[in-house]
Design a protein around this motif. Structure first.
Motif, PDB file in Angstrom:
ATOM      1  N   GLU A  12       0.819  -1.221   0.000  1.00 55.24           N
ATOM      2  CA  GLU A  12       0.000   0.000   0.000  1.00 55.24           C
ATOM      3  C   GLU A  12       0.850   1.267   0.000  1.00 55.24           C
ATOM      4  O   GLU A  12       0.325   2.375  -0.067  1.00 55.24           O
ATOM      5  CB  GLU A  12      -0.926   0.012   1.220  1.00 55.24           C
ATOM      6  CG  GLU A  12      -0.227   0.194   2.557  1.00 55.24           C
ATOM      7  CD  GLU A  12       0.243  -1.105   3.178  1.00 55.24           C
ATOM      8  OE1 GLU A  12       0.575  -1.098   4.387  1.00 55.24           O
ATOM      9  OE2 GLU A  12       0.278  -2.134   2.468  1.00 55.24           O
TER      10      GLU A  12
ATOM     11  N   ILE B  33      -3.373  -6.014   3.179  1.00 55.26           N
ATOM     12  CA  ILE B  33      -3.429  -4.630   2.695  1.00 55.26           C
ATOM     13  C   ILE B  33      -4.447  -3.884   3.561  1.00 55.26           C
ATOM     14  O   ILE B  33      -5.551  -4.395   3.792  1.00 55.26           O
ATOM     15  CB  ILE B  33      -3.897  -4.572   1.226  1.00 55.26           C
ATOM     16  CG1 ILE B  33      -2.888  -5.269   0.304  1.00 55.26           C
ATOM     17  CG2 ILE B  33      -4.128  -3.141   0.786  1.00 55.26           C
ATOM     18  CD1 ILE B  33      -1.666  -4.465  -0.032  1.00 55.26           C
TER      19      ILE B  33
ATOM     20  N   GLU C  34       0.864   6.287   1.668  1.00 55.54           N
ATOM     21  CA  GLU C  34       0.116   5.156   2.209  1.00 55.54           C
ATOM     22  C   GLU C  34      -1.317   5.278   1.750  1.00 55.54           C
ATOM     23  O   GLU C  34      -1.893   6.366   1.772  1.00 55.54           O
ATOM     24  CB  GLU C  34       0.182   5.152   3.733  1.00 55.54           C
ATOM     25  CG  GLU C  34      -0.483   3.963   4.380  1.00 55.54           C
ATOM     26  CD  GLU C  34      -0.273   3.963   5.889  1.00 55.54           C
ATOM     27  OE1 GLU C  34       0.017   2.901   6.431  1.00 55.54           O
ATOM     28  OE2 GLU C  34      -0.384   5.041   6.510  1.00 55.54           O
TER      29      GLU C  34
ATOM     30  N   THR D 140      -5.245   2.816   1.026  1.00 49.49           N
ATOM     31  CA  THR D 140      -6.021   1.619   1.348  1.00 49.49           C
ATOM     32  C   THR D 140      -6.661   1.087   0.071  1.00 49.49           C
ATOM     33  O   THR D 140      -6.848   1.832  -0.901  1.00 49.49           O
ATOM     34  CB  THR D 140      -7.132   1.927   2.372  1.00 49.49           C
ATOM     35  OG1 THR D 140      -8.022   2.915   1.815  1.00 49.49           O
ATOM     36  CG2 THR D 140      -6.541   2.447   3.673  1.00 49.49           C
ATOM     37  N   TYR D 141      -6.983  -0.194   0.076  1.00 49.55           N
ATOM     38  CA  TYR D 141      -7.668  -0.815  -1.061  1.00 49.55           C
ATOM     39  C   TYR D 141      -8.766  -1.735  -0.533  1.00 49.55           C
ATOM     40  O   TYR D 141      -8.583  -2.395   0.497  1.00 49.55           O
ATOM     41  CB  TYR D 141      -6.708  -1.648  -1.909  1.00 49.55           C
ATOM     42  CG  TYR D 141      -5.620  -0.860  -2.601  1.00 49.55           C
ATOM     43  CD1 TYR D 141      -5.910  -0.014  -3.662  1.00 49.55           C
ATOM     44  CD2 TYR D 141      -4.288  -0.979  -2.195  1.00 49.55           C
ATOM     45  CE1 TYR D 141      -4.906   0.699  -4.317  1.00 49.55           C
ATOM     46  CE2 TYR D 141      -3.280  -0.274  -2.826  1.00 49.55           C
ATOM     47  CZ  TYR D 141      -3.598   0.561  -3.890  1.00 49.55           C
ATOM     48  OH  TYR D 141      -2.596   1.271  -4.518  1.00 49.55           O
TER      49      TYR D 141
END
Length: 260
Positions: free
Chosen positions: A128, A155, A183, A185-186
């Motif tokens: 990430e 992740i 950084e 997020t997914y």
């Protein structure tokens, strides 16, 4: 292509992220404290998902191992694990605690190993941090895994705390002081797309570390100790996991394999 891969190392944002993690590992991190977190219930839950699947008879790579505390932990339980990180000083700290650990300095985009070397590839909270996305590193993971090899990937997930933060940032613009490095997020669906693009076949995706999301809210959800959540955070984590497992998880865990 080689030219495309070479551009990764020259990216200014990538260098900033590398420098920031160097400063974190060399300035703030503690091997014994990091090792102790592996006994936390949230860590044990994650370990229980993948450790029964780790192969025997072929080495395992943790790519982005930091101080090597997980390498030490898994080797102590009979797994042949090698650690790699792009901060040599972090590896030196780990070797100061366990000189027998096989730790290698290197970049997850340019792994210094031949094709089909490993039976499993572990990546925890690493991919990430790249503005160019996770796919180049996943393609390199695919290269070094043997056919049938296991990918274990976590992740950070865009949970409700992250969404509240983003809303506040939009409503009350001010400098972002959370991190000095990139950084993101997914969602698990996005991660699945990345993993498939690299050639893997997904076996399972699960939401993990619900109590840690509550820890992130601070106050009564934190206990004394290194990133230790309180009993209240545990209770709320269990409740939110039952009611809204993806919306309240800290990360997704993806288990996938390189086709035979």
């Amino acid at each position: 292509m080689p030219g495309e891969r070479a551009d990764i190392g020259r990216d200014a944002g990538y260098k900033k992220t590398r420098d920031a993690w160097r400063d974190i590992w060399l300035g703030e991190a503690d091997f014994e404290a990091e090792l102790a977190t592996l006994e936390y219930p949230r860590a044990q839950e994650t370990l229980a998902y993948y450790t029964p699947l780790l192969p025997h008879g072929k080495p395992i790579l943790e790519a982005g191992c930091g101080l090597g505390h997980l390498v030490h932990y898994l080797r102590g339980r009979g797994h042949d694990v090698i650690g790699l990180d792009y901060v040599p000083g972090a590896l030196e700290i780990g070797l100061g605690h366990d000189p027998d650990m096989p730790l290698v300095a290197g970049d997850v985009h340019y792994l210094p190993f031949p094709d089909e070397t490993f039976g499993a590839y572990l990546s925890f909270g690493v991919l990430e941090h790249f503005e160019h996305g996770p796919v180049p590193a996943l393609q390199e993971a695919y290269r070094v895994l043997a056919p049938g090899g296991l990918l274990v990937l976590t992740i950070p997930y865009p949970n409700f705390v992250e969404r509240l933060y983003e809303l506040r940032r939009k409503l009350l613009p001010r400098p972002d002081l959370r991190a000095e490095y990139f950084e993101t997020t997914y969602t698990h669906s996005q991660v699945a797309d990345f993993v498939r693009q690299a050639g893997f076949e997904i076996e399972q995706q699960v939401p993990i570390s619900h109590s840690y999301v509550w820890y992130g809210l601070g106050g009564p959800f934190r206990a004394e100790g290194y990133y230790a959540n309180s009993r209240l955070a545990d209770v709320m984590g269990n409740l939110s996991k039952a009611l809204a497992p993806w919306f309240t998880c800290a990360a997704s865990l993806t288990l996938a394999r390189k086709p035979l």
